[in-house]
Motif scaffolding. Structure first.
Motif, PDB file in Angstrom:
ATOM      1  N   LEU B  80       0.836  -1.204   0.000  1.00  0.00           N
ATOM      2  CA  LEU B  80       0.000   0.000   0.000  1.00  0.00           C
ATOM      3  C   LEU B  80       0.873   1.257   0.000  1.00  0.00           C
ATOM      4  O   LEU B  80       0.657   2.185  -0.800  1.00  0.00           O
ATOM      5  N   VAL B  82       4.055   1.589  -0.894  1.00  0.00           N
ATOM      6  CA  VAL B  82       4.813   1.722  -2.141  1.00  0.00           C
ATOM      7  C   VAL B  82       3.897   2.187  -3.269  1.00  0.00           C
ATOM      8  O   VAL B  82       4.258   3.061  -4.066  1.00  0.00           O
ATOM      9  N   ALA B  83       2.670   1.608  -3.316  1.00  0.00           N
ATOM     10  CA  ALA B  83       1.736   1.993  -4.377  1.00  0.00           C
ATOM     11  C   ALA B  83       1.347   3.459  -4.240  1.00  0.00           C
ATOM     12  O   ALA B  83       1.318   4.197  -5.234  1.00  0.00           O
ATOM     13  N   ILE B  84       1.073   3.905  -3.020  1.00  0.00           N
ATOM     14  CA  ILE B  84       0.728   5.319  -2.815  1.00  0.00           C
ATOM     15  C   ILE B  84       1.881   6.201  -3.287  1.00  0.00           C
ATOM     16  O   ILE B  84       1.686   7.169  -4.029  1.00  0.00           O
ATOM     17  N   PHE B  87       2.246   6.066  -7.194  1.00  0.00           N
ATOM     18  CA  PHE B  87       1.071   6.634  -7.860  1.00  0.00           C
ATOM     19  C   PHE B  87       1.014   8.152  -7.667  1.00  0.00           C
ATOM     20  O   PHE B  87       0.840   8.911  -8.622  1.00  0.00           O
ATOM     21  N   LEU B 132      -7.554   9.316  -1.739  1.00  0.00           N
ATOM     22  CA  LEU B 132      -6.374   8.613  -1.219  1.00  0.00           C
ATOM     23  C   LEU B 132      -6.325   8.706   0.302  1.00  0.00           C
ATOM     24  O   LEU B 132      -5.978   7.737   0.986  1.00  0.00           O
TER      25      LEU B 132
END
Lengths: 174, 279
Positions: B80, B82-84, B87, B132
């Motif tokens: 989560l 890393v994705a945030i 992105f 987010l």
């Protein structure tokens, strides 16, 4: 809700953004993170193993070098001992040779001295007999011939001329 | 005339939903992330090439930070974070691409002709950042409940450590939890939106007067490079604040062991809320 309106926030747009992110998260988790995590773990493992191998190799090398060092030191010590032994042997044999030579020389000197003594004895005995002969001859001559001054003198000189050939040699050797 | 729109502009209608230019930005950022991911996964080798390292670096770097600070359960929320990070980073940087914010169609609003760009960086829209922030909010609450249990989470959250302090501390705590939502979303939105306005202003100022036209070649460039840094920093802040909130919400110890240390951990949760420091 006027506040949210001012920023253009509504449920659909918000929902779309959340959906978009969750979809992305799902896809990334499924297709990227699992293989990447696996790969990173494997790489880390391999790196650790490589480092470990390198370390153990270094340790082996160190051990080998220590062993070599030790062998060298031993060899050096042995060589030293050998040299010492050889030197001692040489010293010993030199002493022996010198002692032998000295003894030989002493023996030779003693032999020579003995010979000289014997020679002297012989010369003395010869001299003694010569003197006796001469005395007899001189006495004979004295008795036989006229005793004038010139004859007497000549006789003495003859006697003296005969003497040095025997006596000084005998004197010098004693 | 320079036109600044705080809301994402609608482009067209798709059924009941209005498609805005920031949605286009968000989808574009997602597609870029996915393309990078697929390229990476297809070509991944143990000995990385230069391209692979480029894609790997942000993943590995953030994952390492999560591992170092995330405590015992770091693996369950590292994706989560890393994705945030990736992105948000791309969503921010899309605003710096040429054409984004400058190519669009013209529309007449209140007698003025205004440009409606086709693409708007997603993080310059409050919908995106609030979305987010909501994900982050529910993530730290959800993980807190999953790792510690509902009762433990409620006790952890609503009862202060010396129990008689509860009436004073619990309202403060609830407000601080909710303020995270606001601080996360408005920090990112404010930074990126302000960056967009700044870039537009600089471009407008340098191109509007012929006398200073030569400046147009490098003055926006200075601000572009600054925005590059800000975009990175804001992505980092968003991702790691989310991580910090999760770490604070997830009990580090099981409920059965060492209740004393748990209490200490609990107390520090209240006093060092990073939302207050980082906002």
């Amino acid at each position: 809700m006027a506040f949210f309106d001012a920023f253009g926030v509504d449920v659909f747009k918000l929902g779309f953004q959340i959906f978009n992110f969750l979809l992305l998260l799902y896809l990334l988790n499924r297709f990227l993170f699992k293989p990447v995590t696996a790969m990173l773990d494997e790489r880390r493992e391999r790196l650790a193993k490589g480092l470990e191998d390198a370390e153990s190799a270094a340790r082996d090398r160190e051990l080998a070098s220590a062993a070599r060092e030790e062998t060298l030191a031993e060899a050096r010590k042995e060589a030293q001992a050998m040299i010492a032994r050889a030197t001692k042997l040489a010293d010993d044999s030199r002493d022996e040779i010198v002692a032998n030579a000295r003894a030989e020389a002493e023996k030779a000197v003693a032999r020579a001295r003995d010979e000289i003594e014997a020679e002297k004895e012989r010369a003395m005995s010869q001299l003694r007999s010569h003197v006796a002969d001469l005395a007899l001859a001189a006495a004979g001559k004295l008795v036989k011939s006229e005793m004038d001054g010139g004859t007497q003198r000549r006789l003495v000189e003859e006697f003296l001329a005969e003497m040095p050939a025997e006596v000084p040699a005998g004197e010098a050797k004693s | 005339m320079l036109h600044v729109e705080i809301r994402a502009e609608p482009l067209f209608q798709l059924g009941p939903m209005t498609v805005t230019n920031s949605m286009v930005g968000a989808v574009l950022a997602s597609i870029l992330v996915l393309i990078a991911a697929f390229v990476f996964v297809r070509r991944a080798t143990l000995l990385p090439t230069r391209m692979q390292s480029l894609i790997e670096f942000p993943i590995e770097w953030t994952a390492q930070i999560v591992e170092a600070n995330g405590g015992r359960h770091w693996r369950s929320f590292a994706p989560l974070i890393v994705a945030i990070f990736i992105f948000v980073l791309l969503a921010n940087w899309i605003g710096l691409l040429p054409g984004v914010g400058t190519i669009g169609y013209t529309e007449v609003v209140e007698g003025h002709e205004v440009l409606v760009p086709f693409v708007r960086p997603a993080s310059a829209d409050l919908n995106f950042t609030l979305g987010l922030a909501l994900v982050s909010f529910f993530a730290f609450i959800g993980l807190g409940i999953r790792k510690g249990g509902v009762m433990a989470y409620l006790k952890h959250t609503f009862i202060a450590e010396p129990a008689y302090m509860t009436p004073l501390m619990t309202p403060i705590h609830i407000i601080s939890e909710l303020s995270r939502l606001i601080s996360l979303s408005f920090r990112l939105f404010g930074n990126v939106f302000a960056g967009e306005v700044l870039l537009a202003t600089m471009l407008f100022l340098t191109t509007s007067v012929v006398f200073v036209l030569p400046l147009a070649f490098f003055v926006p460039g200075i601000f572009l490079s600054l925005e590059l840094v800000f975009g990175f920093v804001q992505a980092l802040v968003f991702a790691f604040l989310t991580m910090a909130y999760i770490v604070l919400a997830v009990p580090e110890h099981d409920e059965h062991e060492e209740s004393e240390e748990h209490g200490a951990n609990h107390a520090s949760t209240r006093s060092t809320d990073p939302a207050l420091g980082a906002a």
